[in-house]
Write an enzyme that holds these catalytic residues in place. Structure first.
Site, PDB file in Angstrom:
ATOM      1  N   ASP A 289       0.831  -1.202   0.000  1.00  0.00           N
ATOM      2  CA  ASP A 289       0.000   0.000   0.000  1.00  0.00           C
ATOM      3  C   ASP A 289       0.865   1.252   0.000  1.00  0.00           C
ATOM      4  O   ASP A 289       1.997   1.257   0.488  1.00  0.00           O
ATOM      5  CB  ASP A 289      -0.972   0.010   1.183  1.00  0.00           C
ATOM      6  CG  ASP A 289      -0.277  -0.015   2.532  1.00  0.00           C
ATOM      7  OD1 ASP A 289       0.596  -0.877   2.709  1.00  0.00           O
ATOM      8  OD2 ASP A 289      -0.615   0.812   3.404  1.00  0.00           O
TER       9      ASP A 289
ATOM     10  N   GLU B  71      -0.241  -0.862   5.810  1.00  0.00           N
ATOM     11  CA  GLU B  71       0.799  -0.441   6.752  1.00  0.00           C
ATOM     12  C   GLU B  71       0.756   1.064   6.945  1.00  0.00           C
ATOM     13  O   GLU B  71       0.988   1.560   8.046  1.00  0.00           O
ATOM     14  CB  GLU B  71       2.185  -0.852   6.234  1.00  0.00           C
ATOM     15  CG  GLU B  71       3.322  -0.648   7.241  1.00  0.00           C
ATOM     16  CD  GLU B  71       3.944   0.739   7.205  1.00  0.00           C
ATOM     17  OE1 GLU B  71       4.692   1.076   8.140  1.00  0.00           O
ATOM     18  OE2 GLU B  71       3.688   1.501   6.246  1.00  0.00           O
TER      19      GLU B  71
END
Length: 391
Positions: A69, A135
């Site tokens: 991400d 994250e």
């Protein structure tokens, strides 16, 4: 192949907490090369995609931990090619959102591990990947939950490499072996509003808040430690919800954050902060509410044999002696450290989250060399050739 893998990964617009095809791409690639893989989706309102893939079934298990991400790219017109999710190569650099944080290190470990498996059929141990699509966000249903899941399934990790962009000026100069903790505060000082011409009929919360902040921001929490810089408090927002010049506000609210080292805990800091607030509010006869939340405690690892071995590989490969550090923000290493020793080691951090995020192609090669050499040294390859990058 690391440049090809990176360009492909940049093409997935994997904004937190979405994989948007990135993890699925890696899953397919690893399965093609003999890895046993499992994709798990955790979370209800915000679904998070996670992958655990392993090649081999013996110890030690060397695991690469990372995230696909990325943060939003901002105005695409400010990027060199007006598309931050299409890799752009120019003058020996690759541009794109997530290049250094952290699709570049994923690409390097992918290439290193697949080349290692191809070139070495007699190694002892296992190579694994643990990847998530969350994250940069809440990190609730990502690495933390996936670690719990794989350990419940009987998997164990012996050593982890977290591929965060850790290096400062050149590849190899920094290895992170710990992180500072983080605690966020929201303080609301409650007074009595009124007309500025009649202050005797009101109780302005701002003078009290100013005195509180003056004391908090001037506190020397500590002087730092061998591996940690000093703990630090930063004010991030002040609000009175009042744009009128002749009104004394009813309530003054402030947000602040403390990044702290291993001399403190979130609980001791919260107690220290509230004592200061209480003293000032009692003096000014004001009420207050205080909310706080810690997203991460500080941690530090003693550099054990495996951590020192990794540092030695970096030095041999790149001819630079890395320093051990705990600087920067929080990362998923805070979850991994509960299961196994680890290092955080990746690309340069200076363009992470910025417009025109990029890495030098030569830096990708250096990172690939370190990852490959560490696998060679750790997984008991017999009759192995000289390490990559060495002269």
């Amino acid at each position: 192949m690391h440049t090809t893998y990176l360009k492909n990964l940049i093409g997935f617009e994997s904004l937190t907490p979405q994989s948007n095809g990135a993890i699925e791409y890696i899953d397919d690639l690893l399965k093609e090369h003999g890895f046993k893989t499992e994709v798990k989706i955790f979370g209800e309102t915000e679904q998070v995609t996670n992958l655990y893939a392993v090649y081999g079934n013996s110890k030690p298990n060397i695991c690469f931990v990372g995230h696909v991400d990325v943060v939003p790219a901002g105005d695409p017109n400010l990027w060199h090619n007006s598309n931050p999710f299409k890799a752009h190569e120019q003058e020996g650099k690759i541009y794109g959102r997530g290049t250094v944080d952290m699709k570049g290190s994923i690409a390097c470990f992918l290439a290193a591990s697949l080349d290692f498996i191809k070139n070495n059929t007699d190694f002892v141990g296992s190579i694994s990947f643990l990847l998530t699509s969350d994250e940069e966000g809440k990190a609730k249903h990502g690495t933390k939950e996936m670690l719990q899941y794989i350990y419940n399934q009987g998997h164990e990790i012996d050593f982890a490499i977290v591929g965060e962009p850790t290096c400062e000026k050149e590849i190899g100069d920094t290895i992170k072996i710990g992180r500072r903790g983080s605690i966020n505060f929201k303080l609301a000082v409650k007074g009595l509003g009124g007309h500025v011409a009649y202050p005797q009929k009101a109780n302005n919360p701002l003078p009290c808040l100013i005195r509180i902040l003056n004391e908090l921001t001037n506190i020397k929490l500590d002087k730092g430690t061998e591996f940690f810089q000093n703990s630090n408090l930063e004010v991030t927002n002040i609000d009175v919800d009042n744009n009128t010049t002749n009104v004394i506000p009813e309530t003054a609210t402030v947000h602040f954050n403390i990044r702290f080292n291993n001399l403190h805990s979130a609980e001791t800091l919260a107690k220290q902060v509230e004592e200061i607030i209480k003293q000032h509010c009692q003096k000014h006869k004001l009420d207050y509410t205080l909310e706080y939340n810690s997203s991460a405690d500080s941690f530090i690892q003693n550099p054990n044999d495996k951590i020192k071995e990794f540092a030695t590989i970096v030095e041999k490969t790149l001819n630079i002696k890395p320093k051990f550090s705990t600087s920067g923000g929080t990362s998923d290493a805070r979850f991994v450290k509960n299961y196994c020793p680890l290092v955080e080691f990746g690309l340069l951090s200076d363009t992470a989250h910025k417009i025109n995020e990029y890495t030098k192609i030569s830096d990708l090669q250096k990172l690939y060399d370190v990852y490959y050499n560490f696998l060679m040294e750790t997984l008991n390859v017999t009759g192995s050739p000289p390490l990559l990058g060495m002269t």
